[in-house]
Design a protein around this motif. Structure first.
Motif, PDB file in Angstrom:
ATOM      1  N   ASN A 175       0.841  -1.205   0.000  1.00  0.00           N
ATOM      2  CA  ASN A 175       0.000   0.000   0.000  1.00  0.00           C
ATOM      3  C   ASN A 175       0.872   1.250   0.000  1.00  0.00           C
ATOM      4  O   ASN A 175       0.577   2.227  -0.696  1.00  0.00           O
ATOM      5  N   ARG A 176       1.964   1.227   0.765  1.00  0.00           N
ATOM      6  CA  ARG A 176       2.885   2.368   0.792  1.00  0.00           C
ATOM      7  C   ARG A 176       3.601   2.520  -0.560  1.00  0.00           C
ATOM      8  O   ARG A 176       3.758   3.634  -1.066  1.00  0.00           O
ATOM      9  N   VAL A 177       4.030   1.405  -1.137  1.00  0.00           N
ATOM     10  CA  VAL A 177       4.658   1.435  -2.465  1.00  0.00           C
ATOM     11  C   VAL A 177       3.675   2.043  -3.476  1.00  0.00           C
ATOM     12  O   VAL A 177       4.039   2.935  -4.252  1.00  0.00           O
ATOM     13  N   LEU A 178       2.439   1.569  -3.454  1.00  0.00           N
ATOM     14  CA  LEU A 178       1.421   2.089  -4.374  1.00  0.00           C
ATOM     15  C   LEU A 178       1.203   3.584  -4.166  1.00  0.00           C
ATOM     16  O   LEU A 178       1.083   4.340  -5.139  1.00  0.00           O
ATOM     17  N   GLY A 179       1.158   4.016  -2.924  1.00  0.00           N
ATOM     18  CA  GLY A 179       0.981   5.442  -2.624  1.00  0.00           C
ATOM     19  C   GLY A 179       2.112   6.282  -3.199  1.00  0.00           C
ATOM     20  O   GLY A 179       1.876   7.353  -3.782  1.00  0.00           O
ATOM     21  N   MET A 180       3.338   5.794  -3.066  1.00  0.00           N
ATOM     22  CA  MET A 180       4.488   6.519  -3.599  1.00  0.00           C
ATOM     23  C   MET A 180       4.442   6.564  -5.129  1.00  0.00           C
ATOM     24  O   MET A 180       4.738   7.595  -5.734  1.00  0.00           O
ATOM     25  N   LEU A 181       4.071   5.453  -5.740  1.00  0.00           N
ATOM     26  CA  LEU A 181       3.965   5.405  -7.200  1.00  0.00           C
ATOM     27  C   LEU A 181       2.908   6.383  -7.700  1.00  0.00           C
ATOM     28  O   LEU A 181       3.140   7.125  -8.661  1.00  0.00           O
ATOM     29  N   VAL A 182       1.760   6.401  -7.058  1.00  0.00           N
ATOM     30  CA  VAL A 182       0.674   7.296  -7.462  1.00  0.00           C
ATOM     31  C   VAL A 182       1.112   8.752  -7.326  1.00  0.00           C
ATOM     32  O   VAL A 182       0.818   9.582  -8.198  1.00  0.00           O
ATOM     33  N   THR A 183       1.856   9.071  -6.278  1.00  0.00           N
ATOM     34  CA  THR A 183       2.355  10.430  -6.089  1.00  0.00           C
ATOM     35  C   THR A 183       3.250  10.845  -7.260  1.00  0.00           C
ATOM     36  O   THR A 183       3.128  11.959  -7.780  1.00  0.00           O
ATOM     37  N   ILE A 184       4.129   9.955  -7.695  1.00  0.00           N
ATOM     38  CA  ILE A 184       5.013  10.259  -8.822  1.00  0.00           C
ATOM     39  C   ILE A 184       4.206  10.369 -10.117  1.00  0.00           C
ATOM     40  O   ILE A 184       4.421  11.278 -10.929  1.00  0.00           O
ATOM     41  N   ILE A 185       3.257   9.453 -10.299  1.00  0.00           N
ATOM     42  CA  ILE A 185       2.427   9.463 -11.518  1.00  0.00           C
ATOM     43  C   ILE A 185       1.628  10.765 -11.624  1.00  0.00           C
ATOM     44  O   ILE A 185       1.511  11.345 -12.700  1.00  0.00           O
ATOM     45  N   LYS A 186       1.105  11.230 -10.486  1.00  0.00           N
ATOM     46  CA  LYS A 186       0.303  12.458 -10.490  1.00  0.00           C
ATOM     47  C   LYS A 186       1.140  13.700 -10.770  1.00  0.00           C
ATOM     48  O   LYS A 186       0.618  14.694 -11.262  1.00  0.00           O
ATOM     49  N   ASN A 187       2.427  13.660 -10.428  1.00  0.00           N
ATOM     50  CA  ASN A 187       3.306  14.803 -10.639  1.00  0.00           C
ATOM     51  C   ASN A 187       4.668  14.326 -11.146  1.00  0.00           C
ATOM     52  O   ASN A 187       5.652  14.325 -10.402  1.00  0.00           O
ATOM     53  N   PRO A 188       4.734  13.909 -12.409  1.00  0.00           N
ATOM     54  CA  PRO A 188       5.985  13.353 -12.930  1.00  0.00           C
ATOM     55  C   PRO A 188       7.066  14.395 -13.242  1.00  0.00           C
ATOM     56  O   PRO A 188       8.247  14.055 -13.338  1.00  0.00           O
ATOM     57  N   SER A 189       6.676  15.652 -13.386  1.00  0.00           N
ATOM     58  CA  SER A 189       7.595  16.693 -13.851  1.00  0.00           C
ATOM     59  C   SER A 189       8.948  16.733 -13.139  1.00  0.00           C
ATOM     60  O   SER A 189       9.982  16.816 -13.801  1.00  0.00           O
ATOM     61  N   PRO A 190       8.990  16.687 -11.795  1.00  0.00           N
ATOM     62  CA  PRO A 190      10.296  16.775 -11.134  1.00  0.00           C
ATOM     63  C   PRO A 190      11.238  15.617 -11.482  1.00  0.00           C
ATOM     64  O   PRO A 190      12.446  15.738 -11.308  1.00  0.00           O
ATOM     65  N   TRP A 191      10.682  14.533 -11.989  1.00  0.00           N
ATOM     66  CA  TRP A 191      11.481  13.335 -12.263  1.00  0.00           C
ATOM     67  C   TRP A 191      11.952  13.267 -13.706  1.00  0.00           C
ATOM     68  O   TRP A 191      12.876  12.514 -14.012  1.00  0.00           O
ATOM     69  N   LEU A 192      11.309  14.023 -14.565  1.00  0.00           N
ATOM     70  CA  LEU A 192      11.609  13.927 -15.994  1.00  0.00           C
ATOM     71  C   LEU A 192      12.948  14.577 -16.341  1.00  0.00           C
ATOM     72  O   LEU A 192      13.382  15.522 -15.683  1.00  0.00           O
ATOM     73  N   ILE A 193      13.590  14.040 -17.372  1.00  0.00           N
ATOM     74  CA  ILE A 193      14.833  14.618 -17.890  1.00  0.00           C
ATOM     75  C   ILE A 193      14.417  15.722 -18.858  1.00  0.00           C
ATOM     76  O   ILE A 193      13.675  15.485 -19.809  1.00  0.00           O
TER      77      ILE A 193
END
Length: 128
Positions: free
Chosen positions: A108-126
Motif C-alpha cells: 500500500n505504501r509502495v502504491l501510494g508513492m507510485l501514485v504520487t510520482i504518476i500524479k506529478n511526474p515533472s520533477p522526475w523527468l529529464i
C-alpha cells in the motif's frame, strides 16, 4: 546534512522498499508447499520482482513523460497483483495473517508513492 541526490533508480525510496519486500517474499515463499512451485510461488516472486524491474525501466524512460508514466503504471499493476497473491497465501495458510497484513501494507505504501510520482511526474523527468 541534506539528502543525497538521486542518481539511479536504486536511490529511490520506493525502489528500496519494493526491493526489500520482494526479498522478504522470496524468503517466506521458500516455505510454500512444493505443489505451489509452478503457481503461487512463481507468481508472487515474479510480480514482486517485477515492481522493481519496471521501476528501473521507468527511470530510464524519463525523457518521455508518457513512457515514464506507462512504466510506473506497470509497477502499480504488479504491486496490486502481488497483494492479490499475498491474500491467497494467507487464505491457503502459507503465510500467517500478521505477516500477510504487514506485507500487504508495505505494498500500500509502495502504491501510494507510485501514485504520487504518476500524479506529478515533472520533477522526475529529464529536461530536453
Amino acid at each position: 546534512m541534506g539528502k543525497e541526490p538521486i542518481k539511479s533508480h536504486e536511490d529511490l525510496e520506493v525502489y528500496k522498499m519494493a526491493f526489500d519486500v520482494a526479498m522478504r517474499i522470496f524468503d517466506l515463499s521458500k516455505k510454500f508447499p512444493a505443489a505451489e512451485k509452478y503457481s503461487l510461488t512463481d507468481q508472487i516472486r515474479r510480480s514482486s520482482r517485477s515492481v522493481c524491474a519496471n521501476l528501473a525501466e521507468a527511470w530510464r524512460k524519463r525523457r518521455y513523460e508518457a513512457a515514464f508514466i506507462a512504466k510506473l503504471n506497470d509497477c502499480e499493476s504488479e504491486a496490486a497483483e502481488t497483494q492479490t497473491w499475498l491474500k491467497f497465501a494467507v487464505k491457503c495458510d502459507y503465510l500467517n495473517v500478521e505477516i500477510g497484513r504487514e506485507l500487504y501494507g508495505t505494498y500500500n505504501r509502495v502504491l501510494g508513492m507510485l501514485v504520487t510520482i504518476i500524479k506529478n511526474p515533472s520533477p522526475w523527468l529529464i529536461k530536453h
